[in-house]
Design a protein around this motif. Sequence first.
Motif, PDB file in Angstrom:
ATOM      1  N   SER A   1      56.792  63.322  58.175  1.00  0.00           N
ATOM      2  CA  SER A   1      56.322  64.679  57.899  1.00  0.00           C
ATOM      3  C   SER A   1      55.948  65.357  59.212  1.00  0.00           C
ATOM      4  O   SER A   1      55.351  64.730  60.100  1.00  0.00           O
ATOM      5  CB  SER A   1      55.106  64.637  56.972  1.00  0.00           C
ATOM      6  OG  SER A   1      55.456  64.125  55.701  1.00  0.00           O
TER       7      SER A   1
ATOM      8  N   ASP B   1      57.241  73.544  57.127  1.00  0.00           N
ATOM      9  CA  ASP B   1      56.965  72.125  57.355  1.00  0.00           C
ATOM     10  C   ASP B   1      58.030  71.285  56.671  1.00  0.00           C
ATOM     11  O   ASP B   1      58.583  71.674  55.638  1.00  0.00           O
ATOM     12  CB  ASP B   1      55.598  71.733  56.775  1.00  0.00           C
ATOM     13  CG  ASP B   1      54.441  72.380  57.515  1.00  0.00           C
ATOM     14  OD1 ASP B   1      54.627  72.791  58.667  1.00  0.00           O
ATOM     15  OD2 ASP B   1      53.359  72.496  56.918  1.00  0.00           O
TER      16      ASP B   1
ATOM     17  N   CYS C   1      58.316  67.712  54.806  1.00  0.00           N
ATOM     18  CA  CYS C   1      57.373  66.803  54.161  1.00  0.00           C
ATOM     19  C   CYS C   1      58.108  65.639  53.522  1.00  0.00           C
ATOM     20  O   CYS C   1      59.070  65.830  52.770  1.00  0.00           O
ATOM     21  CB  CYS C   1      56.580  67.571  53.105  1.00  0.00           C
ATOM     22  SG  CYS C   1      55.326  66.589  52.255  1.00  0.00           S
TER      23      CYS C   1
ATOM     24  N   PRO D   1      52.440  66.093  50.658  1.00  0.00           N
ATOM     25  CA  PRO D   1      51.827  66.534  51.910  1.00  0.00           C
ATOM     26  C   PRO D   1      50.397  66.034  52.037  1.00  0.00           C
ATOM     27  O   PRO D   1      49.667  65.937  51.049  1.00  0.00           O
ATOM     28  CB  PRO D   1      51.864  68.057  51.812  1.00  0.00           C
ATOM     29  CG  PRO D   1      51.880  68.333  50.351  1.00  0.00           C
ATOM     30  CD  PRO D   1      52.649  67.205  49.722  1.00  0.00           C
TER      31      PRO D   1
ATOM     32  N   MET E   1      48.529  69.251  56.312  1.00  0.00           N
ATOM     33  CA  MET E   1      49.726  70.052  56.042  1.00  0.00           C
ATOM     34  C   MET E   1      49.483  70.991  54.870  1.00  0.00           C
ATOM     35  O   MET E   1      49.871  72.168  54.911  1.00  0.00           O
ATOM     36  CB  MET E   1      50.924  69.143  55.762  1.00  0.00           C
ATOM     37  CG  MET E   1      52.217  69.905  55.493  1.00  0.00           C
ATOM     38  SD  MET E   1      53.667  68.816  55.377  1.00  0.00           S
ATOM     39  CE  MET E   1      53.865  68.355  57.104  1.00  0.00           C
TER      40      MET E   1
ATOM     41  N   LYS F   1      62.215  64.313  50.121  1.00  0.00           N
ATOM     42  CA  LYS F   1      62.131  64.981  51.424  1.00  0.00           C
ATOM     43  C   LYS F   1      62.292  66.473  51.179  1.00  0.00           C
ATOM     44  O   LYS F   1      63.303  66.910  50.639  1.00  0.00           O
ATOM     45  CB  LYS F   1      63.228  64.485  52.366  1.00  0.00           C
ATOM     46  CG  LYS F   1      63.163  65.105  53.761  1.00  0.00           C
ATOM     47  CD  LYS F   1      64.382  64.735  54.589  1.00  0.00           C
ATOM     48  CE  LYS F   1      64.482  63.246  54.820  1.00  0.00           C
ATOM     49  NZ  LYS F   1      65.615  62.942  55.760  1.00  0.00           N
TER      50      LYS F   1
END
Length: 265
Positions: free
Chosen positions: A189, A201, A203, A207, A211, A256
């Motif tokens: 991450s 972001d 991740c 998260p 984050m 993801k």
Amino acid sequence: MKLATRTVEKVWGRCELPAPFERTYSKPVGEIWFEPPAMLDGLLIKYLFTSEKLSVQVHPGEGQAGPGQPGKEECWLVLDADADARLAIGFRRAVSAEEMRAAARDGSIEELLQWHRVQAGDFFYLPAGTVHAIGPGLTLVEVQQNTDITYRLYDYGRPRELHLDQAMAVAKSEVYADDRRRKGVGHRSIALVEGPFFRLDLCLGAPGEEMASRHAGTVAILPLSGIIAIEGEAIAAGECGVAPALEAVSFRAGAKTLIASMAGG
């Protein structure tokens, strides 16, 4: 919660799209857009698929395309790349406006640009005014301000309009800063963008607290692999969803995802 998509034909696109789309089209498709909802209308997320070079181009900044017009800052995450795939971002050295204009007219601007060899997991942030081009053999995710204003400096002789005067008015004749690039993204991450217009972001799984704190309010979630759910609705790779808050998203182990939100949200 799941966003509608728009398929955009481009001369440089592909008729055979890769996973997770895996579809065949009669005309080349260059982009798949996710239509932004009103609560996130300043942000556009899309996939790009290239079989030829895109034009050498530049995007204006805030107000440079006209009063009240948004600019276009953008970023790219490379998902797949042929062995010799390249992206051009910025110049190999600082150039004068006269040199840039002359090179755009005779096509030698390609030689002035800095071409980066890329592979899956490479990430680039492009401020408005950055002269750039995307080469063939690439699949990218692009996250950008929601505007499609593009000024072409050079287009390899294709019969499309060029915008040399507009491009020269906004183009930065500078070398691309290395701190705007990340290599090997995807194994952990990581915060990718903390820009003036949006945050982004990557991740893996759910998260962490740090984050999550970066994304107050409405968020867009783009699974790159695996499945997430927004208030019970499944969103898989090749799809994009919007949630009123990150707390409404269920992240499954192994997923993801890209998480995007507007700056100041």
